[in-house]
Design a protein around this motif. Structure first.
Motif, PDB file in Angstrom:
ATOM      1  N   ASP A  61       0.638  -1.061   0.096  1.00 38.54           N
ATOM      2  CA  ASP A  61       0.019   0.059   0.011  1.00 38.54           C
ATOM      3  C   ASP A  61       0.868   1.274  -0.160  1.00 38.54           C
ATOM      4  O   ASP A  61       1.732   1.374   0.941  1.00 38.54           O
ATOM      5  CB  ASP A  61      -0.831   0.034   1.212  1.00 38.54           C
ATOM      6  N   VAL A  62       0.652   2.245  -0.917  1.00 38.91           N
ATOM      7  CA  VAL A  62       1.420   3.468  -0.994  1.00 38.91           C
ATOM      8  C   VAL A  62       1.354   4.150   0.127  1.00 38.91           C
ATOM      9  O   VAL A  62       2.337   4.725   0.738  1.00 38.91           O
ATOM     10  CB  VAL A  62       0.987   4.190  -2.346  1.00 38.91           C
ATOM     11  N   LEU A  63       0.241   4.289   0.854  1.00 38.58           N
ATOM     12  CA  LEU A  63       0.203   5.111   2.003  1.00 38.58           C
ATOM     13  C   LEU A  63       1.064   4.766   3.177  1.00 38.58           C
ATOM     14  O   LEU A  63       1.375   5.177   4.045  1.00 38.58           O
ATOM     15  CB  LEU A  63      -1.475   5.260   2.104  1.00 38.58           C
ATOM     16  N   LEU A  64       1.163   3.363   3.244  1.00 32.47           N
ATOM     17  CA  LEU A  64       1.931   2.906   4.079  1.00 32.47           C
ATOM     18  C   LEU A  64       3.396   3.183   3.995  1.00 32.47           C
ATOM     19  O   LEU A  64       4.083   3.445   5.283  1.00 32.47           O
ATOM     20  CB  LEU A  64       1.770   1.320   4.203  1.00 32.47           C
ATOM     21  N   ASN A  65       3.892   3.337   2.993  1.00 38.24           N
ATOM     22  CA  ASN A  65       5.313   3.768   2.671  1.00 38.24           C
ATOM     23  C   ASN A  65       5.473   5.261   2.614  1.00 38.24           C
ATOM     24  O   ASN A  65       6.633   5.707   2.632  1.00 38.24           O
ATOM     25  CB  ASN A  65       5.774   3.091   1.394  1.00 38.24           C
ATOM     26  N   ARG A  66       4.526   5.958   2.626  1.00 39.22           N
ATOM     27  CA  ARG A  66       4.574   7.350   2.278  1.00 39.22           C
ATOM     28  C   ARG A  66       5.250   8.152   3.238  1.00 39.22           C
ATOM     29  O   ARG A  66       6.330   8.940   2.980  1.00 39.22           O
ATOM     30  CB  ARG A  66       3.253   7.973   1.965  1.00 39.22           C
ATOM     31  N   PRO A  67       5.053   7.999   4.591  1.00 39.70           N
ATOM     32  CA  PRO A  67       6.002   8.510   5.610  1.00 39.70           C
ATOM     33  C   PRO A  67       7.532   8.301   5.446  1.00 39.70           C
ATOM     34  O   PRO A  67       8.422   9.192   5.420  1.00 39.70           O
ATOM     35  CB  PRO A  67       5.701   8.146   6.934  1.00 39.70           C
ATOM     36  N   VAL A  68       7.862   7.230   5.117  1.00 39.59           N
ATOM     37  CA  VAL A  68       9.242   6.776   4.825  1.00 39.59           C
ATOM     38  C   VAL A  68       9.661   7.529   3.636  1.00 39.59           C
ATOM     39  O   VAL A  68      10.777   8.169   3.607  1.00 39.59           O
ATOM     40  CB  VAL A  68       9.194   5.288   4.545  1.00 39.59           C
ATOM     41  N   GLU A  69       9.037   7.700   2.569  1.00 39.61           N
ATOM     42  CA  GLU A  69       9.393   8.353   1.293  1.00 39.61           C
ATOM     43  C   GLU A  69       9.367   9.935   1.788  1.00 39.61           C
ATOM     44  O   GLU A  69      10.404  10.674   1.215  1.00 39.61           O
ATOM     45  CB  GLU A  69       8.198   8.211   0.173  1.00 39.61           C
ATOM     46  N   TYR A  70       8.702  10.418   2.676  1.00 40.67           N
ATOM     47  CA  TYR A  70       8.807  11.987   3.016  1.00 40.67           C
ATOM     48  C   TYR A  70      10.195  11.933   3.472  1.00 40.67           C
ATOM     49  O   TYR A  70      10.880  12.827   3.385  1.00 40.67           O
ATOM     50  CB  TYR A  70       7.544  12.203   3.992  1.00 40.67           C
ATOM     51  N   LYS A  71      10.467  11.005   4.423  1.00 41.04           N
ATOM     52  CA  LYS A  71      11.870  11.259   5.339  1.00 41.04           C
ATOM     53  C   LYS A  71      13.037  11.069   4.284  1.00 41.04           C
ATOM     54  O   LYS A  71      13.978  11.734   4.589  1.00 41.04           O
ATOM     55  CB  LYS A  71      11.953  10.368   6.472  1.00 41.04           C
ATOM     56  N   ALA A  72      12.615  10.175   3.418  1.00 36.36           N
ATOM     57  CA  ALA A  72      13.897   9.869   2.539  1.00 36.36           C
ATOM     58  C   ALA A  72      14.221  11.071   1.359  1.00 36.36           C
ATOM     59  O   ALA A  72      15.206  11.563   1.165  1.00 36.36           O
ATOM     60  CB  ALA A  72      13.452   8.844   1.542  1.00 36.36           C
ATOM     61  N   HIS A 181      10.451  10.490  -5.620  1.00 38.89           N
ATOM     62  CA  HIS A 181       9.588  10.281  -4.774  1.00 38.89           C
ATOM     63  C   HIS A 181       8.240  10.926  -4.727  1.00 38.89           C
ATOM     64  O   HIS A 181       7.352  10.600  -3.925  1.00 38.89           O
ATOM     65  CB  HIS A 181      10.214  10.602  -3.039  1.00 38.89           C
ATOM     66  N   GLY A 182       8.252  11.880  -5.704  1.00 37.51           N
ATOM     67  CA  GLY A 182       6.755  12.672  -5.834  1.00 37.51           C
ATOM     68  C   GLY A 182       6.539  13.460  -4.590  1.00 37.51           C
ATOM     69  O   GLY A 182       5.391  13.416  -4.238  1.00 37.51           O
ATOM     70  N   VAL A 183       7.614  14.156  -4.169  1.00 37.68           N
ATOM     71  CA  VAL A 183       7.407  14.771  -2.837  1.00 37.68           C
ATOM     72  C   VAL A 183       8.076  16.391  -3.115  1.00 37.68           C
ATOM     73  O   VAL A 183       9.166  16.218  -3.460  1.00 37.68           O
ATOM     74  CB  VAL A 183       7.935  14.322  -1.614  1.00 37.68           C
ATOM     75  N   LEU A 184       7.332  17.341  -2.722  1.00 37.41           N
ATOM     76  CA  LEU A 184       7.983  18.719  -2.965  1.00 37.41           C
ATOM     77  C   LEU A 184       8.078  19.392  -1.634  1.00 37.41           C
ATOM     78  O   LEU A 184       7.002  19.427  -0.822  1.00 37.41           O
ATOM     79  CB  LEU A 184       7.173  19.679  -3.907  1.00 37.41           C
ATOM     80  N   LEU A 185       9.344  19.843  -1.264  1.00 42.35           N
ATOM     81  CA  LEU A 185       9.385  20.501  -0.048  1.00 42.35           C
ATOM     82  C   LEU A 185       8.992  22.079  -0.091  1.00 42.35           C
ATOM     83  O   LEU A 185       9.337  22.526  -1.190  1.00 42.35           O
ATOM     84  CB  LEU A 185      10.784  20.641   0.484  1.00 42.35           C
ATOM     85  N   LYS A 186       8.245  22.676   0.831  1.00 43.13           N
ATOM     86  CA  LYS A 186       8.026  23.971   0.740  1.00 43.13           C
ATOM     87  C   LYS A 186       8.216  24.775   1.995  1.00 43.13           C
ATOM     88  O   LYS A 186       8.470  24.249   3.101  1.00 43.13           O
ATOM     89  CB  LYS A 186       6.188  23.970   0.374  1.00 43.13           C
ATOM     90  N   ASN A 187       8.312  26.060   1.664  1.00 42.30           N
ATOM     91  CA  ASN A 187       8.729  27.068   2.833  1.00 42.30           C
ATOM     92  C   ASN A 187       9.758  26.649   3.611  1.00 42.30           C
ATOM     93  O   ASN A 187       9.580  26.808   4.862  1.00 42.30           O
ATOM     94  CB  ASN A 187       7.279  27.374   3.409  1.00 42.30           C
ATOM     95  N   TRP A 188      10.906  26.235   3.039  1.00 45.40           N
ATOM     96  CA  TRP A 188      11.812  25.588   3.972  1.00 45.40           C
ATOM     97  C   TRP A 188      12.679  26.750   4.572  1.00 45.40           C
ATOM     98  O   TRP A 188      12.879  28.079   3.564  1.00 45.40           O
ATOM     99  CB  TRP A 188      12.616  24.847   3.199  1.00 45.40           C
ATOM    100  N   ARG A 189      13.137  26.733   5.684  1.00 45.01           N
ATOM    101  CA  ARG A 189      14.045  27.746   6.373  1.00 45.01           C
ATOM    102  C   ARG A 189      15.004  26.982   7.412  1.00 45.01           C
ATOM    103  O   ARG A 189      14.484  25.917   8.012  1.00 45.01           O
ATOM    104  CB  ARG A 189      13.264  28.780   6.817  1.00 45.01           C
ATOM    105  N   ILE A 190      16.306  27.628   7.433  1.00 42.88           N
ATOM    106  CA  ILE A 190      17.176  27.263   8.389  1.00 42.88           C
ATOM    107  C   ILE A 190      16.913  27.827   9.685  1.00 42.88           C
ATOM    108  O   ILE A 190      16.941  29.084   9.810  1.00 42.88           O
ATOM    109  CB  ILE A 190      18.763  27.680   7.935  1.00 42.88           C
TER     110      ILE A 190
END
Length: 204
Positions: A61-72, A181-190
């Motif tokens: 299931d894609v949804l099960l792996n999604r948090p792993v992909e976000y972190k990756a 991964h099909g993930v876009l990071l947004k409004n990123w700041r240090i």
């Protein structure tokens, strides 16, 4: 007396017949159910050829792996953005790859560092910059992340270790070769990049 016996037998026959029909219906329904499950399982089965040998792989299931992909994705972006060598071409290549994973907030930070002369200092001092990810926290309700790690700047005479804490948001997008991964990071700041240590190298 004979009539009562006949009625009892008829009742018994009815009960047996109805029980047999009910059992048969149960068997048929159970058969359909297990057949459906087997078909669903077979659809999730993928055979991958490994040197001509078919190897069974299972879809998940894609949804099960999604948090792993976000972190990756978060780890990959930071590794590309902060892994630098005293080579202009190498820096530009890594930064270019990292910018496919983030919105314009990544380019703004890159421009800010470039204007401060950070990349020129890396090249001029022949420094190597690497990063170590300690942890990544996700807030799935807000689609928000925080990255906790350390940045190591290795120079000829010293090794500087800096704390690195960043935060931002993530959004699902279509997968592509540049963003697998099909993930876009947004409004990123240090948030924090303070120096933790500055160790002098032994010179021989």
């Amino acid at each position: 007396m004979l009539i009562k016996n006949i009625e009892q037998r008829i009742k018994i026959n009815k009960i047996v017949s109805l029980s047999a029909i009910g059992f048969a219906v149960f068997i048929v329904i159970a058969g359909f159910f297990f057949s459906y499950r087997m078909i669903q399982d077979s659809r999730r089965s993928i055979y991958v050829l490994d040197n001509g040998i078919p190897v069974l792989a299972k879809q998940t299931d894609v949804l099960l792996n999604r948090p792993v992909e976000y972190k990756a994705q978060i780890e990959l972006f930071h590794r590309l953005f902060f892994t630098l060598a005293p080579d202009d071409a190498y820096i530009k290549e890594n930064i270019q790859k990292s910018l496919y994973l983030i919105d314009d907030s990544g380019k703004k930070e890159y421009t800010n560092l470039r204007e401060k002369g950070f990349y020129n200092q890396i090249v001029a001092s022949s420094s190597m910059v690497s990063i170590h990810a300690d942890s990544i926290s996700l807030n799935m309700e807000q689609n928000k992340f925080q990255f906790f790690g350390k940045q190591m700047i290795t120079r000829k005479s010293s090794v500087i270790t800096r704390k690195l804490i960043t935060e931002g948001f993530f959004e699902d997008i279509i997968r592509s070769p540049n963003n697998p991964h099909g993930v876009l990071l947004k409004n990123w700041r240090i948030i924090d990049n303070e120096e933790l240590s500055n160790q002098t190298k032994n010179s021989y």
